[in-house]
Design an enzyme around this catalytic site. Sequence first.
Site, PDB file in Angstrom:
ATOM      1  N   ASP A  95       0.832  -1.201   0.000  1.00 53.24           N
ATOM      2  CA  ASP A  95       0.000   0.000   0.000  1.00 53.24           C
ATOM      3  C   ASP A  95       0.870   1.256   0.000  1.00 53.24           C
ATOM      4  O   ASP A  95       2.083   1.182  -0.209  1.00 53.24           O
ATOM      5  CB  ASP A  95      -0.931  -0.058   1.214  1.00 53.24           C
ATOM      6  CG  ASP A  95      -2.189   0.784   1.060  1.00 53.24           C
ATOM      7  OD1 ASP A  95      -2.430   1.306  -0.036  1.00 53.24           O
ATOM      8  OD2 ASP A  95      -2.935   0.902   2.043  1.00 53.24           O
ATOM      9  N   HIS A  96       0.272   2.390   0.279  1.00 54.29           N
ATOM     10  CA  HIS A  96       0.888   3.717   0.163  1.00 54.29           C
ATOM     11  C   HIS A  96       2.393   3.727   0.458  1.00 54.29           C
ATOM     12  O   HIS A  96       2.828   3.333   1.537  1.00 54.29           O
ATOM     13  CB  HIS A  96       0.209   4.695   1.117  1.00 54.29           C
ATOM     14  CG  HIS A  96      -1.207   4.975   0.780  1.00 54.29           C
ATOM     15  ND1 HIS A  96      -1.594   6.001  -0.044  1.00 54.29           N
ATOM     16  CD2 HIS A  96      -2.354   4.348   1.153  1.00 54.29           C
ATOM     17  CE1 HIS A  96      -2.911   6.008  -0.169  1.00 54.29           C
ATOM     18  NE2 HIS A  96      -3.394   5.005   0.552  1.00 54.29           N
ATOM     19  N   GLU A 148      -4.406   7.331   8.136  1.00 53.64           N
ATOM     20  CA  GLU A 148      -4.159   5.890   8.064  1.00 53.64           C
ATOM     21  C   GLU A 148      -2.675   5.624   8.205  1.00 53.64           C
ATOM     22  O   GLU A 148      -1.845   6.295   7.584  1.00 53.64           O
ATOM     23  CB  GLU A 148      -4.658   5.308   6.734  1.00 53.64           C
ATOM     24  CG  GLU A 148      -4.460   3.795   6.637  1.00 53.64           C
ATOM     25  CD  GLU A 148      -4.956   3.209   5.320  1.00 53.64           C
ATOM     26  OE1 GLU A 148      -5.818   2.324   5.372  1.00 53.64           O
ATOM     27  OE2 GLU A 148      -4.486   3.648   4.269  1.00 53.64           O
ATOM     28  N   HIS A 156      -9.708   8.180   4.167  1.00 56.29           N
ATOM     29  CA  HIS A 156      -9.387   7.030   5.006  1.00 56.29           C
ATOM     30  C   HIS A 156     -10.139   7.132   6.333  1.00 56.29           C
ATOM     31  O   HIS A 156     -10.316   8.216   6.878  1.00 56.29           O
ATOM     32  CB  HIS A 156      -7.884   6.981   5.303  1.00 56.29           C
ATOM     33  CG  HIS A 156      -7.056   6.554   4.138  1.00 56.29           C
ATOM     34  ND1 HIS A 156      -5.885   7.178   3.790  1.00 56.29           N
ATOM     35  CD2 HIS A 156      -7.228   5.566   3.228  1.00 56.29           C
ATOM     36  CE1 HIS A 156      -5.358   6.586   2.721  1.00 56.29           C
ATOM     37  NE2 HIS A 156      -6.168   5.608   2.374  1.00 56.29           N
ATOM     38  N   HIS A 162      -9.547   4.209  -3.074  1.00 52.49           N
ATOM     39  CA  HIS A 162      -8.974   4.258  -1.729  1.00 52.49           C
ATOM     40  C   HIS A 162     -10.005   4.809  -0.763  1.00 52.49           C
ATOM     41  O   HIS A 162     -10.945   5.501  -1.144  1.00 52.49           O
ATOM     42  CB  HIS A 162      -7.715   5.138  -1.719  1.00 52.49           C
ATOM     43  CG  HIS A 162      -6.501   4.426  -2.195  1.00 52.49           C
ATOM     44  ND1 HIS A 162      -5.404   4.197  -1.390  1.00 52.49           N
ATOM     45  CD2 HIS A 162      -6.200   3.876  -3.394  1.00 52.49           C
ATOM     46  CE1 HIS A 162      -4.483   3.542  -2.085  1.00 52.49           C
ATOM     47  NE2 HIS A 162      -4.949   3.334  -3.300  1.00 52.49           N
ATOM     48  N   ASN A 205      -9.705  -0.535  -1.601  1.00 48.96           N
ATOM     49  CA  ASN A 205      -8.946  -0.778  -0.380  1.00 48.96           C
ATOM     50  C   ASN A 205      -9.857  -0.826   0.839  1.00 48.96           C
ATOM     51  O   ASN A 205     -10.787  -0.033   0.971  1.00 48.96           O
ATOM     52  CB  ASN A 205      -7.904   0.323  -0.181  1.00 48.96           C
ATOM     53  CG  ASN A 205      -6.727   0.186  -1.115  1.00 48.96           C
ATOM     54  OD1 ASN A 205      -6.765  -0.572  -2.083  1.00 48.96           O
ATOM     55  ND2 ASN A 205      -5.669   0.921  -0.844  1.00 48.96           N
TER      56      ASN A 205
END
Length: 438
Positions: free
Chosen positions: A164-165, A237, A281, A323, A345
């Site tokens: 992820d990110h 997040e 998020h 996202h 996600n």
Amino acid sequence: MKFGFALFATIVMGSGADAFTAGIGRSARVGSVSLNEKMASELDIPCEDECALDTFPNMPPSVHPGVLSGQAMIDLLDHAKENGYAIPAVNCVSSSGINACLEAARKNDAPIIIQFSSGGSQFYGGKALDNKNYAAAIAGAVSGAFHVRTMAEQYGVPVILHTDHCAKKLLPWIDGLLLASERYFAKHGEPLFSSHMIDLSEEPIEENIDICKDYLARFSKIGMLLEMELGITGGEEDGVNNEDVALEDLYSKPEEIFQVYDALTPISDMFTVAAAFGNVHGVYSPGNVKLEPKILTRAQAYINEKLGDKAPADKKPVKFVFHGGSGSDVADIQEAIGYGVIKMNIDTDTQWSYWEGIKKFESKYHDYLQGQIGNPEGPTKPNKKYYDPRESMRAGEVNTVERLDQCFADLKCTNILGLGEVSEPSNVLEPRRGGLPV
């Protein structure tokens, strides 16, 4: 693992799809290196029932049980776009969480994406490890990758293994994982990971694109996909807080999305775009999140106009990623799928579901969890089977599987593979032999 440079160079110096599709199958050879047909074969562990399948009744022939990369992964994502579903991508921080995801995927007869953040990777490796130069995060992600590769086949489902990110400061983490995938490719003809996300959305767009181009060129040589982000996902997040970001940064512009498409496509088509359309998020009160899925269809139309006769037949040139999916309205989710979203996600909701399962377990057996000896059945009665961590962890898994059932349904990602209902497992610890009914 160490490999001869001549062999490594022969494998990875190709470009684009040719580097991983030419002569490479699940039982092929690269140079003098044999490519094991399955992870189970390499480890010499049982591989029965769905694990033994080479493909699925309702999927393209390249899609098989286990971790996908290269053309098989592209075929799966194309199948999702063509058939109007998106694949849930769940952040995991433990083998228990991974197993719950695999269980849910098989239960729903569907593919799944399992992903690690840098913080989740570090936790997987152990918080006691020093993380200088992201060493613990690299080791934890690699360890998790081998667990996914081993168990995905056993559950008989196709998995995209993703990270992820990755902001600019975290690029050394991805560099370490990319080296691991290149070494794995040299031996097996496929990368360790399926894909990585490079999130440079906080950098100038030109720098974002230039760095992504460099990574995509390297990824594509070994059959890996790049996910890049445009615009900023709000909320908080994994230690990244964008709760105070400017409103306009939460919405990508069609011109920017085309700029990315135009820059990356000449290198490889193995990329997806996490475009911002108000995503946040976390979970917030109703009305605090304003999603605008139509941004995605406007972008597709803009790119089609630019491509003219070269536009794809489905008029969806871009594969989008959603996202901040936790807590989103189902109508918004399914509208976005219609505009080319093939991945969503999920993190916040499954974090809660795992904890909620443990919380319910504690509430149900509270009086049996106050000491090793003594409970409502008597002062000398042992409580071992109640405080055995497997019991509370299993309660977390069961609750997470139930929550993921809803996610698969919301994403229209059920009954995809054609395997039918999963059979009940045998030879497991039942209540009459000491297990608790969780």
